[in-house]
Write a protein that holds these residues in place. Structure first.
Motif, PDB file in Angstrom:
ATOM      1  N   ASN A  79       0.834  -1.214   0.000  1.00 11.17           N
ATOM      2  CA  ASN A  79       0.000   0.000   0.000  1.00 11.17           C
ATOM      3  C   ASN A  79       0.859   1.250   0.000  1.00 11.17           C
ATOM      4  OD1 ASN A  79      -2.665  -0.658  -0.289  1.00 11.17           O
ATOM      5  ND2 ASN A  79      -2.941  -1.156   1.894  1.00 11.17           N
ATOM      6  N   ASP A  83       0.984   3.738  -3.160  1.00  4.42           N
ATOM      7  CA  ASP A  83       0.565   5.121  -2.901  1.00  4.42           C
ATOM      8  C   ASP A  83       1.684   6.093  -3.269  1.00  4.42           C
ATOM      9  OD1 ASP A  83      -1.870   4.291  -1.966  1.00  4.42           O
ATOM     10  OD2 ASP A  83      -1.387   4.510   0.175  1.00  4.42           O
ATOM     11  N   ARG A 477      -5.423   3.737  -8.245  1.00  2.00           N
ATOM     12  CA  ARG A 477      -4.921   4.941  -7.570  1.00  2.00           C
ATOM     13  C   ARG A 477      -4.835   6.142  -8.512  1.00  2.00           C
ATOM     14  NH1 ARG A 477      -3.301   0.695  -4.727  1.00  2.00           N
ATOM     15  NH2 ARG A 477      -2.797   0.910  -2.523  1.00  2.00           N
TER      16      ARG A 477
END
Lengths: 694, 171
Positions: A79, A83, A477
C-alpha cells in the motif's frame, strides 16, 4: 499432496510451455510440456527452482533512502509503495503533463497490460527494449513485406536449407525452433551460417562463412547478385508478388561474388557454390532475416536484403518456407478479449512517426527519449517505469545514461530480481517470479494457433505480486481502473474467454487450447494484399524510406578497420544464461560464473597473451575490466568477443557482483550511434584496447 | 555393465548443458559436483568447418566396478536386479577410495555432506517406469535411455537408413 500443473516458463522471453509437479508448496519436478516439447527444457528453465529458492532478490517493495545507486533501501508495504508511486506520478502529471511519463518493458505477449496503463494515464510514451534487439529487422520487414518482424514465421522442420546471419539459435534456445532445426538437419537439410566467430550453431552448419566484422550486407548483396545472375529464383513468384524487381537487378550489378569475397575475407567459389545449393533446394530455403540485428550501421539494409532473398526464393506460405501466422479468426474461433486503451493523440517524445517518419510509432525507440530528458524538447520526460526492462544492461554506456536519468523525478523498476537500473531507481516493485504468479491469457499465432496461459505453480515466497495486480492497483490509484475490468485473475481470465466459448477447464488437458487440428495455410495463388505494403506486394523500393529521404537500395560502404591497436567489440549469448537476468542465479552461476574474452591467436601472440591469461580490456570512456583470454583461430582478427550480462554492480547479488566484464559499459558513446533507417543502436560499432593484465 | 545404457547421439547434441542442469536439480548437488557432464572439445577444424565436439560423461555402471571393490564400508554398491552402481549414504565415510579407483572420474565429492555421490540413473524414476532426468528433458533428444542391445540395434538401423537415403539421392 502432489499436484501436476501446466504453466509457462519465465526464465527467458521464449516462454516455453512447461509442466511442474508440486508438493507442500515446493516444485519437485519441472519439464517441457510433453504435447509441444516432448519434455525438453533447457538449463535456464531448470534454474527456475533455484530462482525461487534464491534470497538475493527483492523480498518486498523497496523505497530508496539514500542517494540514487547508494543502496540504502526501506522495505515497505505494498500500500505504501503503490501510494508513493501513484502520488509521484500524479505530481509529475500535474506539473509537466501526463506525456512526461514513460513506461518501458521487455515487450512480449503481455505488454498490452503495461501499454494500457501508460495510455490510460494520458501518455503516448510506451517503449521497449527492441532498440537493442529486433528493431532493424522489424523496420526492414515493414519496408519490404509490409508486416511486422513476426508477421511472417518459418517452417524450419520441412525446410531443405536454412541461412542464418549471426543468429546463434542453438544458444538462444527457443525450444520449438531448436528442435525443428535439429529435425531439419537430421533429415539431411543444409544449414549455412554467417558470423565473425565460431558458435554452437556454426558448429552444426554445412557451410560456414567466417566473415570480417561489419560485412554482412556485402555478403547478402553478393548472394542476391548471384541468385539473379544464375536465375536461381522463382521467376513466376517474383513476377506476381515482387514489385520493382528491375530496380533490384540494376542496383545489384556491381556486387559480384568476387567483390564480396574480398570485402568479407572469404572464397569467391564458396559464394557461387552456395547459390548452386540454394538453387537445388529452393523453394524450401529460409533466409532468416535476423533477430538481434542491432549490430552495425547497415544492419537494417542487410536485413532488407535477407527479406528480399526470401521473396526471390518464392518460399512464402508453404511447407518448409515462410508463412503468415494464423490466429483464432483463421480457425473460425472468436478471439479473446484483452485490456486496451487507445494511444493518446500526442506526439511521442522520441519523435518516432513525426520527426522520424521512417520509424513506426508503436513502442518507439528508447534511446531517442534521452535527448528529451536533457533538453525538455518536444517536452520534458520526468518519470520512467521499467517493467522487466533493464535500460542499464540493454543499452550501451550506463554511465552516460545515468546523467540523462538524473533529469527524472521518478524512476521505478518492476522486476523479479535486482536489475542494474532497479538498483539505481527510486522504487522497486518486486514482481513474483514466474512459478509464483499467474498471467492473463494470450494468443500464440502459428500454423496451428493456440490459446496459452501461465498458471501459478506455488505461492509467492516473499511479499511480491503479479503484474496484472500491480498495474491494476496503480490504475485504481490513478483513477483509470475502468481499463482493468477485473479484481482477481479468475475474473480477468473469464472476461477474456467469454467471447470464445472456451472455459479455463479447457486448459486442463494439455496446458493450452489448440485452435486447429492441422496446419492452416492460405491459398498460395492469392497472396496479394497479405503483404501490407502500399502495393500489396513485396516491395524493393519503399515509399516510406524514400519520403524520409533515405535510399531503399543503399550502396555498400566498407566498414573502417579498427584503429591501430584496437579491436571491434562484439558480444553474444550462451545457452546457460539469459542476457543479464540470470548471472546471480544459484544454479546458473555454478554453470558459468564469469565471461572471457575471445581473441585471435595471431593478435594474442603480438600482445604476449596466452590462452587462459588474465587480460585488461579498456574503452574510450575510461571503463576497463579484467577477464581471462580465450585464444582461438576461430574469431576474426579484427574483433574480440565476450558474453553479454556480466560485470554486474548490485552488491546484494553477492555471487555475481563485479564478476567478469560488462560489455555495455565498454560500448563508449554508442547511445548516439544508431541506424538512421532501421532505428536500432549499432552495438558492434565500438572499439576497445586489450593488453596482458599486470 | 548395468542392464541400462544412456546413448548420446553427438550429431544431435548442441552442448547446451541442459542435462547437467537437470541432473544438478534432481540430485541437489553442490557447486563442482556433477553426476553427469558434457565435456567440450574444440573448436577444431573438421573438413573445413570449425566444430565443437561434445561428450556426455556420467557413469558407465561397470559390470565389475572399481569403485565398489575399493569401497571399504560397503557404501558403494551394485544393485543386483539391474546392475546400477549407487552409494548408500548412511555407510559412506568420505574416504574417497572410490574417487581414486574410478578410471573415469565418476564419483563426485560433496563438501557439504562430506560424502561421495554419483549417477544412479535416477533409480527412483526408473523404478516408476520413467527415464533419468538428463534424458527426460534433453533439448534435442540427443540422449536416449535404452539397453546396450537396443542401442546397437537402433544404431545399425539408423546407419542402414542413411545409406539407403544417400543412394536414393544419388540415384
Amino acid at each position: 499432496m502432489k499436484k501436476s500443473i501446466y504453466s509457462m516458463c519465465g526464465m527467458c522471453t521464449v516462454r516455453c510451455h512447461i509442466r511442474a509437479e508440486v508438493e507442500d508448496n515446493r516444485v519437485t519436478w519441472m519439464e517441457g510440456n510433453q504435447h509441444i516439447l516432448g519434455g525438453a527444457l533447457c538449463a535456464r528453465g531448470a534454474a527456475g527452482i533455484a530462482l525461487r529458492d534464491d534470497t538475493e532478490r527483492p523480498q518486498g517493495p523497496l523505497i530508496r533512502e539514500g542517494a540514487r545507486g547508494e543502496g540504502k533501501w526501506r522495505q515497505v508495504s505494498w500500500n505504501e509503495a503503490l501510494d508513493h508511486v501513484a502520488g509521484k506520478l500524479g505530481e509529475i502529471k500535474e506539473k509537466y503533463g501526463p506525456q512526461s511519463i514513460v513506461v518501458s518493458s521487455r515487450g512480449g505477449p503481455w505488454q498490452g497490460l503495461y501499454k494500457t496503463f501508460v495510455h490510460a494515464i494520458g501518455s503516448p510514451n510506451y517503449t521497449n527494449h527492441d532498440n537493442t534487439c529486433g528493431r532493424n529487422t522489424h523496420h526492414a520487414s515493414l519496408s519490404v513485406n509490409g508486416v511486422a518482424r513476426k508477421g511472417l514465421q518459418y517452417d524450419y522442420k520441412n525446410a531443405r536449407h536454412l541461412v542464418l546471419f549471426g543468429r546463434n539459435l542453438f544458444a538462444a534456445l527457443l525450444l520449438t525452433e531448436t528442435r525443428a532445426v535439429m529435425e531439419m538437419l537430421q533429415k539431411g537439410g543444409r544449414l549455412t551460417y554467417v558470423d565473425v566467430r565460431v558458435t554452437e550453431t556454426s558448429s552444426k552448419a554445412t557451410r560456414f562463412f567466417h566473415v570480417r566484422p561489419g560485412t554482412d550486407y556485402a555478403l547478402a548483396l553478393a548472394m542476391v547478385h548471384q541468385v539473379i545472375r544464375e536465375n536461381a529464383y522463382d521467376a513466376e513468384f517474383v513476377d506476381k508478388y515482387v514489385k520493382d524487381f528491375s530496380a533490384l537487378c540494376t542496383f545489384i550489378e556491381p556486387y559480384t561474388p568476387a567483390w564480396a569475397a574480398g570485402e568479407c575475407g572469404i572464397d569467391e567459389d564458396s559464394i557461387i557454390n552456395f547459390v548452386r545449393e540454394i538453387n537445388e533446394d529452393r523453394p524450401r530455403v529460409i533466409f532468416h532475416p535476423g533477430w538481434n540485428l542491432s549490430r552495425y550501421n547497415d544492419s537494417f539494409y542487410a536485413s532488407r536484403m535477407l527479406h528480399i532473398l526470401n521473396g526471390l526464393m518464392g518460399n512464402v506460405e508453404m511447407e518448409g518456407g515462410l508463412f503468415f501466422p494464423k490466429g483464432p479468426g483463421d480457425c473460425g474461433v472468436k478471439s479473446i478479449r484483452t485490456v486496451d486503451c487507445r494511444k493518446p493523440d500526442i506526439e511521442r517524445a522520441d519523435g518516432c512517426g513525426t520527426t522520424y517518419p521512417q520509424f513506426e510509432k508503436g513502442p518507439g525507440l528508447a534511446h531517442l527519449l534521452f535527448p528529451a530528458m536533457k533538453t525538455g524538447k518536444p517536452y520534458p520526460v520526468k518519470a520512467w517505469m521499467a517493467m522487466r526492462h533493464d535500460p542499464f544492461t540493454c543499452m550501451p554506456d550506463p554511465q552516460q545514461q545515468k546523467e540523462y536519468f538524473d533529469n527524472c523525478d521518478l524512476l521505478v523498476s518492476i522486476d523479479t530480481h535486482y536489475s542494474e537500473f532497479g538498483w539505481y531507481s527510486d522504487v522497486i516493485l518486486p514482481e513474483s517470479m514466474f512459478l509464483e504468479r499467474d498471467n492473463h491469457i494470450i494468443v500464440q499465432k502459428g500454423l496451428k494457433p493456440r490459446l496459452a496461459v501461465r498458471r501459478k505453480v506455488v505461492e509467492p515466497r516473499f511479499d511480491t505480486k503479479a503484474a496484472w495486480d500491480i498495474f491494476r492497483q496503480l490504475a485504481v490509484r490513478m483513477g483509470v481502473e475502468e481499463y482493468f475490468p477485473y479484481e482477481t485473475i479468475e475474473e480477468f481470465w473469464n472476461w477474456q474467454l467469454e467471447p470464445t466459448g472456451y472455459t479455463m477447464a479447457d486448459f486442463e488437458e494439455k496446458g493450452f487450447i489448440e485452435l486447429a487440428d492441422k496446419p492452416v495455410f492460405y491459398d498460395r495463388g492469392e497472396l496479394e494484399g497479405r503483404f501490407k505494403t502500399p502495393s500489396g506486394k513485396i516491395e524493393v523500393i519503399s515509399q516510406v524510406l524514400e519520403e524520409a529521404g533515405l535510399p531503399s537500395l543503399k550502396p555498400y560502404q566498407s566498414p573502417a578497420p579498427p584503429p591501430k591497436g584496437k579491436f571491434r567489440l562484439v558480444y553474444g549469448r550462451v545457452a546457460v544464461h539469459t542476457h543479464s537476468h540470470t548471472q546471480n542465479n544459484p544454479l546458473l552461476h555454478q554453470m558459468m560464473d564469469e565471461n572471457n574474452l575471445w581473441i585471435h591467436t595471431d593478435e594474442a601472440k603480438k600482445l604476449g597473451i596466452s590462452d587462459g591469461d588474465m587480460v585488461e580490456v579498456a574503452a574510450a570512456n575510461g571503463y576497463s575490466g579484467r577477464l581471462r583470454a580465450f585464444v582461438t583461430d576461430f574469431i576474426h582478427p579484427e574483433a574480440v568477443f565476450t558474453v553479454h550480462g556480466f560485470g554486474r554492480q548490485v552488491p546484494r547479488q553477492t555471487r555475481t557482483h563485479e564478476r567478469g566484464v560488462s560489455d555495455q559499459r565498454l560500448m563508449a558513446g554508442l547511445l548516439d550511434v544508431w541506424d538512421q533507417a532501421g532505428g536500432a543502436i549499432s552495438l558492434c560499432e565500438s572499439f576497445v584496447t586489450v593488453r596482458a593484465a599486470q | 555393465m548395468s542392464t541400462y545404457y544412456v546413448s548420446h547421439d553427438v550429431s544431435r547434441c548442441i552442448g547446451c548443458r541442459a542435462c547437467e542442469a537437470h541432473c544438478k536439480v534432481k540430485n541437489d548437488t553442490p557447486a563442482g559436483s556433477n553426476y553427469c557432464k558434457i565435456m567440450t572439445v574444440g573448436p577444431r577444424l573438421s573438413r573445413g568447418i570449425p566444430r565443437f565436439d561434445f561428450v556426455y560423461m556420467a557413469c558407465f555402471h561397470c559390470e565389475k566396478p572399481w569403485c565398489v571393490d575399493a569401497c571399504p564400508t560397503g557404501a558403494m554398491q551394485r544393485r543386483d536386479k539391474d546392475g546400477i552402481v549407487f552409494v548408500n549414504d548412511d555407510l559412506c565415510v568420505g574416504c574417497k577410495a572410490c574417487i581414486t579407483a574410478c578410471p573415469w572420474g565418476v564419483p563426485q565429492w560433496n563438501g557439504a555432506t562430506g560424502k561421495v555421490g554419483k549417477c544412479d540413473l535416477c533409480m527412483d524414476r526408473i523404478d516408476q517406469g520413467l527415464a533419468p532426468a538428463c534424458v527426460s528433458k534433453c533439448v534435442t533428444d540427443a540422449l536416449t535411455f535404452t539397453t546396450a542391445e537396443q542401442a546397437s540395434e537402433s544404431r545399425r538401423q539408423q546407419f542402414a537408413e542413411s545409406l539407403l537415403s544417400k543412394q536414393d539421392q544419388q540415384g
